[in-house]
Structures are given as C-alpha cells and as structure tokens.
Design an enzyme around this catalytic site. Structure first.
Site, PDB file in Angstrom:
ATOM      1  N   LYS A  26      -2.590   4.133   4.569  1.00  0.00           N
ATOM      2  CA  LYS A  26      -3.598   5.342   2.750  1.00  0.00           C
ATOM      3  C   LYS A  26      -2.831   6.513   4.139  1.00  0.00           C
ATOM      4  CE  LYS A  26      -4.989   2.136   0.410  1.00  0.00           C
ATOM      5  NZ  LYS A  26      -4.129   2.438  -0.874  1.00  0.00           N
ATOM      6  N   SER A  58      -7.411   6.420  -0.105  1.00  0.00           N
ATOM      7  CA  SER A  58      -8.761   5.624   1.433  1.00  0.00           C
ATOM      8  C   SER A  58      -9.299   7.255   2.495  1.00  0.00           C
ATOM      9  CB  SER A  58      -8.764   4.262   2.389  1.00  0.00           C
ATOM     10  OG  SER A  58      -8.878   4.338   3.082  1.00  0.00           O
ATOM     11  N   ASN A 115       0.719  -1.163   0.091  1.00  0.00           N
ATOM     12  CA  ASN A 115       0.102   0.167  -0.261  1.00  0.00           C
ATOM     13  C   ASN A 115       0.838   1.770  -0.757  1.00  0.00           C
ATOM     14  OD1 ASN A 115      -1.882  -1.985   0.111  1.00  0.00           O
ATOM     15  ND2 ASN A 115      -3.424  -1.280   2.063  1.00  0.00           N
ATOM     16  N   TYR A 143      -3.873  -0.819   7.732  1.00  0.00           N
ATOM     17  CA  TYR A 143      -4.719   0.087   7.131  1.00  0.00           C
ATOM     18  C   TYR A 143      -4.659   0.659   6.761  1.00  0.00           C
ATOM     19  CZ  TYR A 143      -7.349  -0.355   2.731  1.00  0.00           C
ATOM     20  OH  TYR A 143      -8.039   0.344   1.069  1.00  0.00           O
TER      21      TYR A 143
END
Ligand code: NDC
Length: 254
Positions: free
Chosen positions: A155, A138, A107, A151
């Site tokens: 982002k 995101s 990512n 996560y």
C-alpha cells in the site's frame, strides 16, 4: 467535478467497499459505471443497478494479474464503446501476508499495470483528453501494521506510485490521487494471516480498534471522487474524509 454525466471504470467494484461506493456514485447520477472485477456476482450487480435505473451499469470480468497487453485490449473495447472515460478507480486488494507474491501482484503490480494500460487512451501527448486515476491505498501505507509488512508495503508502494503519476500530470494530462481507508468492516479484515505468523490473533487485535461501516467509507470515497484533486492523499476513517499531512512535497528531483 460533478459526477452526473461522467463515465467511471471501477476495478474491484463488487468488493465490500467497492459495492457501496458504486451505489454512492449512482446516487450522484453517474452516467456510465463500468465495473471490472475478478468476482462474477450478478446478484450484486442487480443490487447496484437498482439504486439508479437511469445510470448505465455494466460488468466485465477482469483480473488485475493479467498482462498489460490484455488490459489494453479490454480497455480498447471500453473506449471504443463509450468514447470518453473520465475516471479509473483501482480498488483490487487482498490481505494475507502468507501470500507474498500474490499480495504484491494484486495490490501493487496489478494497479500499476491497469494504470499503464489506460494511459495511451488518455495521454495528451497522443491527442488524448486526459483523465483521472483514483487508487485505493490504505492508512497502512503511511503507518504500517507491522504484523502485515507485505500488505503495508504494497500500500505504501501504491501511495508512492500515485504521487508520481500526479506529478506527471503536467506531461500526460492524467490526474491521480489516493483514497486511504482506515479499518472498515469488510470480509478483508475479518480473518487474515500475519507475516511468518508473528501475531496469530492479528485480525482480532485489529478489530478491537474503532471501525467504520462500508457505507461511511463509500460516502467519503464518492466525495473524494467529486473533489478530483490531483495529488491528494485522502484518509477515509470513521466516517470522515480528511487530507493526510505527510511529507514535504518537492516539485521535482530532476
Ligand atoms: P474485499 O475483499 O471485499 O474487496 C477486495 C476486492 O478486490 C474485491 O472486489 C475482489 O474481487 C477484488 N480483487 C481481488 N483480487 C483481484 C484480482 N486479481 N483482479 C481483480 N479484482 C480483484 O475487501 P475491501 O472492500 O475491504 O477492500 C477493497 C480495497 O480497500 C482493497 O484494496 C483493500 O486493500 C482496501 N482497504 C480496505 C481496508 C479495510 O479495512 N477493509 C483498509 C484499507 C484499505 C486495511 O488496510 C487493513 C488495516 C486497516 C485499514 C484497512
């Protein structure tokens, strides 16, 4: 920018959001669409190509976890063939907070590496023509889903990195912005692990919220690419494209 006659590299163009965005770009008569993905799915490429037979669509296997030097070699071949590339889309992502290193590697680090690898071809200090990097962030980069902190932080890092690249455009000639999807009905959100299993039903709980289709997300995505706005933070949620009003912008700290 009008997209007709543009050449776009789309990293992760075969994923759920990627595929429909590729189709939306072809409907706008993109000249060359170069899809780079770890997935090898000829049937999806055929489906994308059918949208506009006049556009040239090609595919190369690409893993964002490869070292920068490898990415540079692959990009050198692309630039040798196409001469001019207008936009790089970085869209690779995984959602699995059991896989900490891999989440950060794909990512964030992968996106940084691919961006770094393309700079020598674009940098105006090398006599390059400039270009645009479009990074998929995101909404979790702004408002963490705290049950997936790894996560969400990956982002947030994408957003921060991209904002710096945008501010460096005065020096490099390379523009940058993020497109930040809200919950979009893809395989990514159907089932995923929370960090330390703090919420075993995290996917079900997320999907209780309103979601958008990949087609809706793709339309907003293509519009953002057309807008080509350096430093923009786009929210793509529930079929809309809106600027995110986030922090105060300082011109520079140095
Ligand atoms: P999908 O799994 O279909 O696509 C992931 C793509 O990344 C595929 O093309 C993979 O082959 C590619 N990929 C993964 N690893 C690699 C690698 N090592 N090298 C090259 N390619 C690789 O999922 P998707 O279409 O939903 O995701 C596309 C992008 O949108 C990802 O960056 C996501 O993080 C991002 N995104 C998706 C959503 C969503 O709801 N589907 C959201 C935001 C951003 C989310 O973050 C959860 C919470 C609410 C907002 C939501």
């Amino acid at each position: 920018m009008g997209l007709a006659n543009k050449t776009i590299i789309f990293v992760a163009g075969l994923g759920c959001i990627g595929k429909d965005t590729c189709k939306a770009l072809l409907k706008r008569n993109v000249k060359n669409l170069i899809i780079l993905d770890r997935l090898d799915k000829p049937e999806i490429i055929d489906e994308i190509k059918k949208v506009n037979p006049k556009s040239n669509v090609t595919y190369q296997s690409y893993d964002v976890m490869a070292p920068v030097s490898e990415s540079c070699k692959q990009l050198a071949k692309i630039f040798a063939k196409y001469k001019k590339v207008d936009v790089l889309v970085n869209g690779a992502g995984i959602l699995d907070d059991h896989q900490i290193e891999k989440t950060i590697a794909i990512n964030f680090t992968g996106l940084v590496n691919t961006t770094t690898a393309i700079m020598p071809f674009w940098d105006i200090r090398n006599g390059g023509p400039g270009g645009t990097v479009c990074n998929i962030g995101s909404v979790t980069g702004f408002n963490a889903i705290y049950q997936v902190p790894v996560y969400s932080a990956s982002k947030a890092a994408v957003v921060s990195f991209t904002q710096s690249i945008a501010k460096l455009s005065k020096i490099t000639g390379v523009k940058a912005y993020t497109v930040n999807p809200g919950i979009t009905a893809t395989s990514l959100v159907q089932s995923f692990n929370s960090w330390l299993d703090v919420e075993p039903c995290v996917a079900q709980k997320l999907l209780e919220h309103p979601t958008q289709t990949t087609e809706q997300c793709a339309e907003s995505f293509a519009k953002a690419i057309e807008r080509d706005e350096n430093g923009a933070l786009w929210k793509m949620d529930l079929g809309t494209l809106e600027p995110i009003k986030w922090t105060i912008h300082w011109d520079s700290h140095i």
